[in-house]
Every structure is written in C-alpha cells, then in structure tokens.
Write a protein that holds these residues in place. Structure first.
Motif, PDB file in Angstrom:
ATOM      1  N   CYS A 106      -2.088   4.578   3.214  1.00  0.00           N
ATOM      2  CA  CYS A 106      -2.001   4.265   4.642  1.00  0.00           C
ATOM      3  C   CYS A 106      -2.415   5.461   5.490  1.00  0.00           C
ATOM      4  CB  CYS A 106      -0.579   3.832   4.983  1.00  0.00           C
ATOM      5  SG  CYS A 106      -0.096   2.226   4.295  1.00  0.00           S
TER       6      CYS A 106
ATOM      7  N   GLY B 251       3.164   0.548   4.867  1.00  0.00           N
ATOM      8  CA  GLY B 251       2.752  -0.109   3.633  1.00  0.00           C
ATOM      9  C   GLY B 251       3.266  -1.517   3.447  1.00  0.00           C
TER      10      GLY B 251
ATOM     11  N   LEU C 123       0.858  -1.182   0.000  1.00  0.00           N
ATOM     12  CA  LEU C 123       0.000   0.000   0.000  1.00  0.00           C
ATOM     13  C   LEU C 123       0.893   1.231   0.000  1.00  0.00           C
ATOM     14  CD1 LEU C 123      -2.924  -0.505   2.565  1.00  0.00           C
ATOM     15  CD2 LEU C 123      -3.036  -0.659   0.080  1.00  0.00           C
ATOM     16  N   SER C 124       0.465   2.282  -0.680  1.00  0.00           N
ATOM     17  CA  SER C 124       1.245   3.512  -0.720  1.00  0.00           C
ATOM     18  C   SER C 124       1.176   4.235   0.622  1.00  0.00           C
ATOM     19  CB  SER C 124       0.721   4.438  -1.815  1.00  0.00           C
ATOM     20  OG  SER C 124      -0.568   4.938  -1.469  1.00  0.00           O
TER      21      SER C 124
END
Length: 233
Positions: free
Chosen positions: A18, A191, A13-14
C-alpha cells in the motif's frame, strides 16, 4: 455478523504494498481532478485521481489489485451465492448423471477455490481502477450516490454489479465510507477491501478525512458483456 451485503476483508494487500502505491501515485505526475459520472464537480467529489487501467507503467499494480479483489470476491460469492446465481440461469453437470442442471446456492459452498474462482471469472469482469487521494480537511465525496447511472452510450455503467475499495492508508480520522440505508460507516484500515452492491440500495458517500490525507484504490465488478456470456446468435 451483519447481513447487509457490505463486507470488509482485512489484509488483502500488505502495508508495504500500500505504501509503495501511495509513493508511486505521488511521484507519477499523472494526478488529475477526480470525476463523477457527468464530469468534474468538486462540490460533489473533491479528489486527485489516476485511472491506472490501460497504462503500461501501472500494469503490475492493476494486476495486483485485481487479484486482491478477486480473492475477496470469491469469499463474497460464497457467503452471498445469489450474487452469482440470481441474475443468470447457470448450469453445471450433475455429478451422478452428467446431465446439465441449474446451479443451486448449495453448490457454491462445496466448490473448491479454483472451481469457484473460474466460475466467477467466467461471469464477471473487473472494471477500470482509479487511485484516489482525498486531502485532509478538504477532500471527500460527500454526495450520496450509487454506482449505476444511464449516461453511458455503451451501457457499461449499467453492468456494474458490485463496488470495491481497497484502503491504502489509515493514519487519519473520519474519512469513512458511509452507507445511508444501512446506517453503517466503514472505517478505513490499511490493506482492507470493501465489497458492496452497486445499486441504489447501497447509496453511500466518502466522508472527509481529518488530520491526514486518505488514499484508496477503487473500481467495480461488472457482468461480462452479453455476447461473452451467451455468444452471438
């Protein structure tokens, strides 16, 4: 390279995604004291939680987190093919004869992402996702525990095969996920995805963060129910 079945996948996840989840968590008004299998015991686990699964207002977040987990799970199964093969006698068509034969570990290394992903989704199902906050200097999950326990009339907790955690921030000290038998501490990185077996072999705890609150998304990879895998008699 470790062969302890504890895997970390960075950047699922970027940072922006987040941060957005943390902001939604804080402004939701839905945070409740975190539970363990038998109830609320802050001496075992001190956290603020939201179970986002089944909530329409969190459906987009649940989908994004499960897709991020699935990408890591496919890589995990490629590295540890017996995660998928050992519990089940799966069969595939033999490319030369077309006849069904047992799936071998070598088959997984040659599968394209779409085929392997479909197989993973056929066998496994995502668990309910919790967003959790551990307060600096106070929160944590210091009790050594695994993810399987029998206090469940539907036995869903015994279907847990892997645990997973996506770390939503890292601006704090300590706060590692620590595995007792492997003598390994996983340092949170924004992430990143942690995957590990759910059984007692990977008994673990969540250490207390210092200097900043810790936020995670966490759940399990479960086997599909028997009637889904095998059909009804």
């Amino acid at each position: 390279m470790n062969d302890d079945f504890i895997e970390v996948y960075d950047g699922v996840l970027s940072n922006e995604h987040c941060a957005s989840l943390i902001e939604r968590f804080e402004h939701s008004g839905q945070v409740v004291p975190g539970r363990v299998g038998s109830g609320v015991y802050p001496e075992l686990k001190d956290s603020g939680d939201i179970t986002i699964s089944g909530r329409p207002d969190w459906r987009d977040a649940e989908t994004a987190l499960n897709l991020a987990m699935l990408a890591g799970l496919t890589a995990y199964v490629r590295r540890y093919p017996y995660t998928l093969i050992a519990p089940l006698m799966l069969q595939i068509p033999d490319p030369s004869s077309g006849a069904l034969r047992r799936l071998h570990s070598d088959d997984l290394s040659g599968m394209d992402e779409a085929t392997l992903g479909a197989l993973v989704r056929q066998v496994f199902v995502p668990g309910s996702i919790n967003l959790q906050r551990y307060r600096a200097g106070q929160g944590g999950y210091p009790y050594w525990h695994c993810e399987l326990y029998p206090k469940d009339p539907d036995a869903q907790t015994l279907h847990r095969h892997l645990l997973w955690t996506i770390y939503l921030n890292d601006r704090f000290a300590e706060g590692e996920t620590e595995f007792v038998h492997q003598q390994r501490k996983i340092t949170p990185r924004t992430g990143s995805l942690l995957l590990a077996p759910a059984a007692f072999t990977h008994t673990h705890r969540g250490n207390r963060p210092q200097g900043g609150d810790k936020y995670i998304a966490t759940s399990w990879v479960l086997f599909q129910r028997a009637e889904q895998l095998y059909g009804t008699a």
